[in-house]
Design a protein around this motif. Structure first.
Motif, short mmCIF file in Angstrom:
data_model
loop_
_atom_site.label_atom_id
_atom_site.label_comp_id
_atom_site.label_asym_id
_atom_site.label_seq_id
_atom_site.Cartn_x
_atom_site.Cartn_y
_atom_site.Cartn_z
N PRO A 42 0.76 -1.52 0.02
CA PRO A 42 -0.11 0.16 0.06
C PRO A 42 0.87 1.32 -0.13
CG PRO A 42 0.00 -1.09 2.39
CD PRO A 42 0.78 -1.80 1.32
N ASP A 45 0.81 6.62 -2.99
CA ASP A 45 0.46 7.32 -4.33
C ASP A 45 -0.96 6.59 -4.61
OD1 ASP A 45 2.54 8.97 -4.39
OD2 ASP A 45 3.54 7.23 -5.61
N GLY A 46 -1.30 5.43 -3.87
CA GLY A 46 -2.53 4.80 -4.24
C GLY A 46 -2.52 3.90 -5.54
N TRP A 78 -2.52 -7.01 3.12
CA TRP A 78 -1.44 -5.89 2.62
C TRP A 78 -0.11 -6.09 3.13
CZ3 TRP A 78 -4.82 -3.37 0.13
CH2 TRP A 78 -6.10 -3.52 0.30
N ASN A 103 -2.33 4.62 4.29
CA ASN A 103 -2.43 3.94 3.01
C ASN A 103 -3.30 2.77 2.65
OD1 ASN A 103 -0.32 6.18 2.40
ND2 ASN A 103 1.26 4.83 2.47
N ASN A 106 -6.68 3.89 1.95
CA ASN A 106 -7.07 4.24 0.72
C ASN A 106 -7.03 3.21 -0.17
OD1 ASN A 106 -7.04 6.22 -1.38
ND2 ASN A 106 -5.19 5.93 -1.92
N PHE A 107 -6.00 2.16 -0.03
CA PHE A 107 -5.95 1.10 -0.78
C PHE A 107 -7.37 0.37 -0.88
CE2 PHE A 107 -1.96 1.89 -2.60
CZ PHE A 107 -1.44 0.64 -3.43
N ARG A 109 -10.50 1.41 0.15
CA ARG A 109 -11.42 2.13 -0.43
C ARG A 109 -11.28 1.90 -2.05
NH1 ARG A 109 -11.52 6.22 -3.35
NH2 ARG A 109 -9.31 6.83 -3.09
N GLN A 110 -10.13 2.04 -2.75
CA GLN A 110 -10.13 1.90 -4.02
C GLN A 110 -10.42 0.68 -4.45
OE1 GLN A 110 -6.11 3.60 -4.70
NE2 GLN A 110 -6.82 5.01 -6.11
N SER A 660 -5.51 8.14 -12.75
CA SER A 660 -6.16 7.78 -11.57
C SER A 660 -7.24 6.74 -11.80
CB SER A 660 -6.37 8.85 -10.65
OG SER A 660 -7.21 8.49 -9.71
N ASP A 662 -9.85 6.47 -9.76
CA ASP A 662 -10.76 6.91 -9.18
C ASP A 662 -11.61 7.66 -10.20
OD1 ASP A 662 -9.86 5.81 -6.79
OD2 ASP A 662 -9.15 7.51 -5.65
#
Length: 880
Positions: A42, A45-46, A78, A103, A106-107, A109-110, A660, A662
């Motif tokens: 993770p 930068d995502g 992770w 991190n 964020n990972f 969520r993505q 991205s 997102d």
């Protein structure tokens, strides 16, 4: 309502999470299928759009196998220890744990935004105390079996980063992270005896369903060689010998000098005083070069004579001993016998330093080049006249009879350097005792956790890790005696956590053992493992090594962890570049700007063809350029006369070509992105990202929506569906699509599976109303690929429950035998239509069908055919 993924997708993602749709337990009534992604790190930068490609592929297979009746384990976690988080902590003062947790969130969520069907109840994190405990427990098992030991070995030391780096982390003498200087020096490090498993690691590759290039890389990394160890006595040092390994013992009579690695322990001992200053200077220069750079410099040969001589054991002749950086201390014995007549590298060195070259194998002309192939022994006393294989055997016997050497097998593979002088890693469960020995931390005291630190910086030139500064943590007591002891200041490498995570997923909440034996026997091995080819050697080799140790300990029942491996190709980014001479980066309005055709490469980089100094490369991304719709030429928005060069390569922040996910999900939906990444080419091949290309996939999903739902009146409703299979043509198309998509998904040819679904959507209701059987088959076939849309349409078809476990459609085999064929209809040699004709159609029937085609008639323009050519089973050409 039109198709709106921003409304549909979050709703179904919430549904799956809340109901734990994809949670799984052991079920012996079903066949199991364990599908796994390579452990994601993770980063801060995502994700970019290249990362989900492999995750999408595994998710398709997981969803497909569930519908085929398999009990599917598809977990995620992770690999969260590592240098980047520590470097960020040094810069900002933020604890790595905080950075890592942010991190991870964020990972998570993505990844959840793509609708991947992971069993989130099994989520693991290598930095958690629960996971660290068992990583340390595994190290203890390695230690107990004598597979973990300490040794002083040459390492790549980076003073700025304050840690040892692997060879792969050093580029041209500088660290890959930060480009800091790196030196070679001996340090006492923890090592793992992976070499004890070299032969098994090599042999067992044959049983794996892995890409052949990956297996080849592992074979070359292990580097098995058959040959002989030979001892050379030192002329002026009684009772001291230098041992070498050679694959060509038959060439011993041609050995005219020896070469030691500059780091070899005997260099300082044997060097003559009048050569010492030159030798020491050369050794110091070598320390700044990585092993990779030393091996890569095949053209330039450098070295220094030590002043010492060895005795060739077969003829008693004194041969000089040199040091040179093309010999590495960690390979073989760190010394070679040089036979310049029959080794290209030795030949170049001998020519450079005017050393003798003797022919001892016929078949070449050593006056012009080394002959490295086989032949017949010459100038070799008792083996003269023997062909190379026999000469090798005879020489090995001769050496063994006299105690001068022996036939042996050796490997290029070296023991695994397992220490890192970092903070953010697993502490070693070891204490150092007063007498210099080591002992394990008792199992009941695991995990040994990291102490809190305010300063994560490395100690620099004293080669100590950050933990060495925490005296109240380092200084402890030996639990066995109560005597003072010290903890180890080093931490394990990031590879440690990823060597066994696939086993922890089997039983992630077990407090009594790393994994349950029953779970291991049920789920292992991993049936499908997907990840990038960049992990071809290290991660895969290390994980295989640990797994074989587990096998020997009776902890696992399989010799190998990963039965099938697939490497997804890279998704490349598009960027645009030009050049200017604004070296100061101050935005001087008088700078000159150049297109690619106006520059050339000079010694210091790009320069203008019309003269001037070095130029700087400038990068723009897709959003910052102007593209001419007619010519396709790309221009700078502020300098319209400047043509930009289009570059497609690996996504990188410095190139400005990172896309991205997102943004893509927000604009087009996760299903569009999933399908697009699978549609742009075969999974294993690299492909460029195209934002325009994803629009085509989005339109396809809209067509799927409109095929089943009528929203033209403003009120969305299910279209009238015909009960049953529909017309014979529709039934046949449905059966063909089911069979085709099944075969393509089974073989992970997702791009062609999607193509077949596109044909179904285009043609299924072209000539007759949509049958319910076809509609439901379409939705079920679409489910692994575009699960959100499929779930929504399945519900609209009147099904209250998720389709995740619905049976996969089965094709009616009788409908797969096609009574018709497709032939091409041409007018004046150009394709104008495709015709479906009976397999046994006569010439007259084919002519009649072709002339009845509206497309054919429109191109004839009312003219009578002059000639009609029929090629049975292929085409009809009408000349008019």
């Amino acid at each position: 309502m039109a198709y709106d993924p921003t409304e549909i997708e979050p709703r179904w993602q919430k549904y799956w999470l809340e109901r734990k749709t994809f949670s799984v337990e052991i079920d012996r009534s079903k066949p199991k299928y364990y599908v796994l992604d390579m452990f994601p790190y993770p980063s801060g930068d995502g994700l970019h759009v290249g990362h989900p490609e492999g995750y999408t592929a595994t998710d398709i297979m997981a969803r497909y196998k569930r519908m085929r009746g398999f009990n599917v384990l598809h977990p995620i976690g992770w690999d969260a220890f590592g240098l980047p988080a520590e470097q960020y902590a040094i810069k900002t003062g933020t604890h790595p744990r905080i950075t890592t947790q942010r991190n991870v969130e964020n990972f998570r969520r993505q990844i959840q935004s793509f609708g991947f069907s992971y069993d989130w109840s099994r989520e693991i994190d290598t930095t958690s105390p629960e996971y660290t405990r068992w990583t340390q427990w595994i190290f203890c098992k390695l230690y107990e079996r004598g597979l973990a030991y300490q040794a002083e070995v040459p390492v790549n030391w980076c003073p700025e980063l304050g840690t040892v780096l692997a060879n792969e982390e050093v580029i041209d003498g500088r660290s890959e992270v930060g480009s800091h200087p790196v030196v070679r020096l001996p340090l006492r490090q923890w090592m793992l005896r992976i070499t004890d498993y070299a032969e098994r690691l090599l042999e067992d590759l044959a049983d794996l369903d892995w890409p052949e290039p990956i297996k080849k890389m592992q074979r070359e990394w292990i580097g098995r060689s058959e040959g002989a160890r030979v001892r050379f006595a030192l002329a002026d040092h009684e009772d001291t010998t230098i041992e070498v390994f050679t694959t060509r013992p038959d060439t011993l009579f041609g050995a005219t000098y020896m070469v030691l690695a500059p780091e070899h322990e005997l260099v300082a001992v044997i060097t003559r005083d009048d050569q010492r200053s030159q030798v020491e200077a050369y050794v110091n220069r070598t320390q700044s070069r990585s092993e990779r750079a030393r091996l890569a410099d095949a053209e330039e040969k450098t070295g220094v004579f030590t002043g010492a001589f060895a005795t060739n054991p077969v003829n008693g002749e004194a041969i000089p001993i040199w040091i040179a950086d093309y010999v590495l201390a960690g390979y073989g014995t760190g010394a070679i016998m040089a036979v310049p007549g029959h080794d290209e590298r030795d030949y170049a060195f001998a020519k450079t330093f005017d050393l003798p070259i003797i022919e001892v194998v016929s078949g070449g002309d050593v006056g012009h080049a080394a002959h490295s192939g086989d032949g017949v022994a010459v100038n070799s006393d008792f083996i003269d006249g023997l062909a190379t294989p026999e000469a090798k055997t005879r020489m090995n016997i001769w050496l063994e009879e006299r105690g001068l050497g022996a036939a042996t097998v050796t490997y290029k593979l070296r023991d695994w350097l397992f220490s890192r002088q970092r903070y953010w890693g697993e502490p070693f469960p070891v204490i150092h005792l007063e007498d210099g020995s080591t002992a394990l931390v008792p199992e009941d005291d695991l995990p040994l956790t990291l102490p809190e630190l305010d300063d994560y910086r490395p100690s620099g030139d004293d080669f100590e890790a950050p933990l060495a500064r925490v005296r109240d943590w380092i200084e402890t007591l030996d639990p066995a005696t109560g005597r003072p002891a010290k903890r180890d200041a080093n931490t394990m490498p990031q590879w440690a956590g990823s060597c066994w995570y696939f086993l922890r997923f089997l039983d992630p909440h077990n407090d009594n053992e790393p994994w349950d034996q029953e779970a291991e026997r049920y789920w292992m091995p991993v049936d499908l493992y997907v990840g990038g080819a960049e992990h071809a050697v290290l991660h895969l080799l290390y994980a295989r090594f640990w797994h074989k140790v587990f096998f020997d300990l009776g902890l696992v029942h399989t010799k190998e962890p990963f039965a099938k491996l697939v490497n997804q190709g890279m998704i490349l980014g598009e960027s645009f570049r030009y050049y200017d001479d604004d070296i100061s980066d101050l935005g001087d309005p008088g700078v000159r700007r150049f297109s690619a055709d106006q520059i050339e490469l000079g010694e210091d980089g790009p320069v203008a063809k019309d003269g001037g100094g070095a130029l700087k490369v400038r990068w723009l991304n897709h959003a910052d350029v102007v593209i001419d719709k007619e010519s396709g030429a790309v221009h700078h928005p502020d300098f319209p006369d400047l043509t930009l060069e289009r570059v497609v390569e690996k996504m990188s922040k410095s190139r400005g070509n990172v896309v991205s996910p997102d943004d893509v999900v927000q604009a087009h939906g996760a299903d569009s992105m999933r399908l697009y990444e699978m549609f742009i080419g075969p999974l294993e091949k690299a492909a460029p990202w195209s934002t325009e290309g994803i629009m085509g996939i989005y339109r396809f999903l809209q067509r799927c929506w409109r095929l089943l739902l009528d929203d033209t009146s403003g009120e969305e409703r299910l279209r009238e569906l015909v009960d049953g299979p529909g017309t014979a043509k529709q039934a046949r198309l449905r059966a063909q699509t089911i069979a085709g998509v099944t075969e393509e998904i089974e073989n992970m040819r997702f791009n062609t599976a999607i193509s077949k679904l596109m044909v179904l959507v285009r043609d299924i209701a072209k000539d007759a109303p949509l049958p319910r059987e076809a509609a439901e088959a379409l939705v079920l076939l679409l489910a692994p690929l575009a699960p959100h849309l499929a779930e929504e349409l399945w519900q609209r078809l009147g099904h209250p429950d998720t389709l995740a476990y619905e049976p996969w459609p089965v094709a009616d085999e009788s409908l797969l035998v096609d009574d018709e064929i497709t032939i091409v209809a041409q007018v004046n040699g150009k394709k104008r239509d495709e015709l479906r004709v009976p397999k046994d159609a006569t010439r007259d029937q084919i002519e009649a069908l072709a002339l009845a085609s509206k497309r054919v008639q429109s191109h004839l323009g009312g003219r009578e055919p002059k000639k009609i050519i029929v090629v049975p089973g292929r085409l009809i050409n009408i000349v008019g």
